[in-house]
Design an enzyme around this catalytic site. Structure first.
Site, PDB file in Angstrom:
ATOM      1  N   TYR A 131     -10.064  -1.547  -8.896  1.00 26.38           N
ATOM      2  CA  TYR A 131      -9.341  -0.284  -8.681  1.00 26.38           C
ATOM      3  C   TYR A 131     -10.118   0.883  -9.294  1.00 26.38           C
ATOM      4  O   TYR A 131     -10.385   0.909 -10.494  1.00 26.38           O
ATOM      5  CB  TYR A 131      -7.912  -0.339  -9.248  1.00 26.38           C
ATOM      6  CG  TYR A 131      -6.981  -1.292  -8.500  1.00 26.38           C
ATOM      7  CD1 TYR A 131      -7.312  -1.813  -7.246  1.00 26.38           C
ATOM      8  CD2 TYR A 131      -5.759  -1.672  -9.037  1.00 26.38           C
ATOM      9  CE1 TYR A 131      -6.467  -2.681  -6.561  1.00 26.38           C
ATOM     10  CE2 TYR A 131      -4.897  -2.540  -8.359  1.00 26.38           C
ATOM     11  CZ  TYR A 131      -5.267  -3.038  -7.122  1.00 26.38           C
ATOM     12  OH  TYR A 131      -4.422  -3.902  -6.451  1.00 26.38           O
TER      13      TYR A 131
HETATM   14  N1  LIG Z   1      -3.316  -7.554  -4.079  1.00 27.88           N
HETATM   15  C1  LIG Z   1      -3.684  -6.645  -3.212  1.00 27.88           C
HETATM   16  O1  LIG Z   1      -4.553  -6.876  -2.349  1.00 27.88           O
HETATM   17  C2  LIG Z   1      -3.049  -5.287  -3.286  1.00 27.88           C
HETATM   18  C3  LIG Z   1      -3.234  -4.345  -2.227  1.00 27.88           C
HETATM   19  C4  LIG Z   1      -2.589  -3.114  -2.316  1.00 27.88           C
HETATM   20  C5  LIG Z   1      -1.791  -2.815  -3.412  1.00 27.88           C
HETATM   21  N2  LIG Z   1      -1.653  -3.717  -4.445  1.00 27.88           N
HETATM   22  C6  LIG Z   1      -0.855  -3.413  -5.652  1.00 27.88           C
HETATM   23  O2  LIG Z   1       0.417  -2.931  -5.275  1.00 27.88           O
HETATM   24  C7  LIG Z   1       0.632  -1.625  -5.798  1.00 27.88           C
HETATM   25  C8  LIG Z   1       1.486  -0.841  -4.846  1.00 27.88           C
HETATM   26  O3  LIG Z   1       0.884  -0.844  -3.548  1.00 27.88           O
HETATM   27  P1  LIG Z   1       0.941   0.439  -2.662  1.00 27.88           P
HETATM   28  O4  LIG Z   1       0.429   1.624  -3.425  1.00 27.88           O
HETATM   29  O5  LIG Z   1       0.284   0.102  -1.368  1.00 27.88           O
HETATM   30  O6  LIG Z   1       2.542   0.608  -2.478  1.00 27.88           O
HETATM   31  P2  LIG Z   1       3.430   1.463  -1.483  1.00 27.88           P
HETATM   32  O7  LIG Z   1       4.635   1.813  -2.249  1.00 27.88           O
HETATM   33  O8  LIG Z   1       3.606   0.773  -0.195  1.00 27.88           O
HETATM   34  O9  LIG Z   1       2.572   2.787  -1.202  1.00 27.88           O
HETATM   35  C9  LIG Z   1       2.437   3.769  -2.180  1.00 27.88           C
HETATM   36  C10 LIG Z   1       1.998   5.044  -1.505  1.00 27.88           C
HETATM   37  O10 LIG Z   1       3.038   5.537  -0.651  1.00 27.88           O
HETATM   38  C11 LIG Z   1       3.094   6.950  -0.768  1.00 27.88           C
HETATM   39  N3  LIG Z   1       4.353   7.266  -1.441  1.00 27.88           N
HETATM   40  C12 LIG Z   1       4.972   6.561  -2.431  1.00 27.88           C
HETATM   41  N4  LIG Z   1       6.082   7.195  -2.840  1.00 27.88           N
HETATM   42  C13 LIG Z   1       6.179   8.308  -2.099  1.00 27.88           C
HETATM   43  C14 LIG Z   1       7.123   9.371  -2.056  1.00 27.88           C
HETATM   44  N5  LIG Z   1       8.189   9.403  -2.886  1.00 27.88           N
HETATM   45  N6  LIG Z   1       6.931  10.365  -1.169  1.00 27.88           N
HETATM   46  C15 LIG Z   1       5.875  10.337  -0.334  1.00 27.88           C
HETATM   47  N7  LIG Z   1       4.932   9.373  -0.322  1.00 27.88           N
HETATM   48  C16 LIG Z   1       5.098   8.355  -1.199  1.00 27.88           C
HETATM   49  C17 LIG Z   1       1.891   7.366  -1.605  1.00 27.88           C
HETATM   50  O11 LIG Z   1       0.737   7.470  -0.783  1.00 27.88           O
HETATM   51  P3  LIG Z   1       0.233   8.853  -0.157  1.00 27.88           P
HETATM   52  O12 LIG Z   1       0.597   9.972  -1.076  1.00 27.88           O
HETATM   53  O13 LIG Z   1      -1.238   8.655  -0.037  1.00 27.88           O
HETATM   54  O14 LIG Z   1       0.913   8.963   1.168  1.00 27.88           O
HETATM   55  C18 LIG Z   1       1.722   6.164  -2.499  1.00 27.88           C
HETATM   56  O15 LIG Z   1       0.437   6.047  -3.066  1.00 27.88           O
HETATM   57  C19 LIG Z   1      -0.790  -1.078  -6.041  1.00 27.88           C
HETATM   58  O16 LIG Z   1      -0.823  -0.071  -7.032  1.00 27.88           O
HETATM   59  C20 LIG Z   1      -1.496  -2.326  -6.502  1.00 27.88           C
HETATM   60  O17 LIG Z   1      -1.198  -2.572  -7.863  1.00 27.88           O
HETATM   61  C21 LIG Z   1      -2.255  -4.949  -4.366  1.00 27.88           C
END
Ligand SMILES: NC(=O)c1ccc[n+]([C@@H]2O[C@H](COP(=O)([O-])OP(=O)(O)OC[C@H]3O[C@@H](n4cnc5c(N)ncnc54)[C@H](OP(=O)(O)O)[C@@H]3O)[C@@H](O)[C@H]2O)c1
Length: 324
Positions: free
Chosen positions: A53
């Site tokens: 990350y």
């Molecule tokens: N193991 C793996 O391969 C893998 C892969 C991915 C993630 N992860 C883990 O899972 C965690 C969460 O994943 P994710 O970030 O993909 O989760 P997610 O909740 O699906 O997406 C988060 C993204 O959605 C948008 N968002 C979230 N809340 C919002 C709001 N209130 N209003 C508007 N936009 C909003 C933002 O992106 P924008 O502002 O860019 O739109 C934010 O970065 C990561 O931090 C990581 O630790 C693991």
């Protein structure tokens, strides 16, 4: 905030895990610290990270934040991602696993990682080699529990068999993708986790932002991961995803809740999910994810939401009941 046992391990984790993928990338150190504090204030004790990350910066920032309360935190990291130009940097081979974890420990400023994930399956390394290297890390105390992310169910099952045969530490935690628009895990991975008492922390509960209310068939924000990151643009590409996002946003409005809260709560309500991993780039974005714990996700409400996306096919084509 409630706490759940993580699989059959004896450790209790908060019903939400905070993912730090944005630390050092979408979120600078100051914003990361604000999000960390908001999580801690709401009772979260569970933080997900990975060596890759922001090129290692996320581990450095998280390490600095947990320093004064390391013993109160359940900390994860992952290895697999290549971190240098060395052609052997990356993958599930013994050389890379041992070096990756040693480097993660330095960046995190700690002497142990509570849960170390293999970030991906490696087609080029025998599974025995990967598992034996992980066992070495457990034996040395550098890693306490093991996890697998993005593995198919057969790959997890194969690993469990080897670990049991060899008397090695097994994968006690899984980290699959799971949201209303990515439901593959429902068919085999979550069933396997239930059968084998494995903890599950699922990622991307808001579909990388797709279910946040700012996407629809004719609606895109000016910036955001799905429009600006080619990997995510490809992952969330099909038209039906945007139709579902629009219908889901409308449903959230009728219930008077933020779509992000509803999306996270829907994931958390699956009986085999221990904690969804929430993600955000700012404290403002984080607030509705944290508020998800206040939603009363009844079976009827969950079914109403589930009907907005296709249920994945059974694992076998012979799906009719044999005995009635
Ligand atoms: N193991 C793996 O391969 C893998 C892969 C991915 C993630 N992860 C883990 O899972 C965690 C969460 O994943 P994710 O970030 O993909 O989760 P997610 O909740 O699906 O997406 C988060 C993204 O959605 C948008 N968002 C979230 N809340 C919002 C709001 N209130 N209003 C508007 N936009 C909003 C933002 O992106 P924008 O502002 O860019 O739109 C934010 O970065 C990561 O931090 C990581 O630790 C693991």
């Amino acid at each position: 905030m409630k706490y759940n046992y993580l699989g059959r391990t004896g450790i209790e984790v908060s019903e939400l895990c905070f993912g730090t993928m944005s630390f050092g990338g979408d979120s600078d150190a100051t914003e990361s610290a604000k999000m960390y504090k908001a999580c801690r204030d709401s009772g979260i004790n569970f933080f997900d990270c990975a060596n890759g990350y922001s090129g290692g910066r996320a581990e450095e920032i998280l390490g600095g934040l947990i320093k004064i309360e390391r013993d109160d935190i359940i900390l994860t990291s992952k290895c697999f991602t290549s971190m240098s130009k060395d052609r052997n940097s990356g993958g599930g081979n013994r050389r890379n696993i041992i070096k990756s974890v040693e480097d993660s420990l330095k960046r995190l400023g700690t002497d142990r990682i509570d849960i170390q994930f293999m970030h991906h399956w490696d087609d080029n390394t025998p599974l025995e080699e990967t598992l034996r290297a992980l066992e070495t890390l457990v034996q040395s105390g550098k890693v306490l529990y093991l996890g697998a992310s993005n593995y198919a169910a057969w790959q997890i099952a194969k690993a469990l068999g080897i670990s049991e045969r060899q008397g090695w530490a097994r994968f006690d935690v899984l980290q699959p993708m799971y949201s209303l628009v990515k439901r593959q895990a429902e068919i085999e991975i979550l069933s396997l986790a239930q059968s084998e008492e494995i903890g599950v922390i699922t990622y991307s509960p808001v579909g990388g932002g797709l279910l946040s209310g700012k996407y629809g068939p004719n609606k895109r924000p000016n910036s955001g991961r799905i429009v600006s990151n080619s990997k995510y643009a490809q992952r969330y590409h099909d038209d039906w995803l945007f139709d579902t996002a629009e219908a889901f946003t409308a449903l959230a409005a009728t219930k008077g809740v933020h779509p992000v809260s509803l999306a996270v709560s829907w994931v958390a309500a699956h009986p085999d999910v221990t904690s969804p991993i929430i993600g955000a780039r700012s404290v403002e974005q984080l607030a509705p994810s944290l508020a998800s714990v206040n939603i009363d996700m009844t079976p009827d409400l969950r079914a109403e939401i589930s009907a907005l996306s296709p249920t994945p096919a059974h694992a076998t084509d012979r799906s009719e009941l044999l005995f009635e």
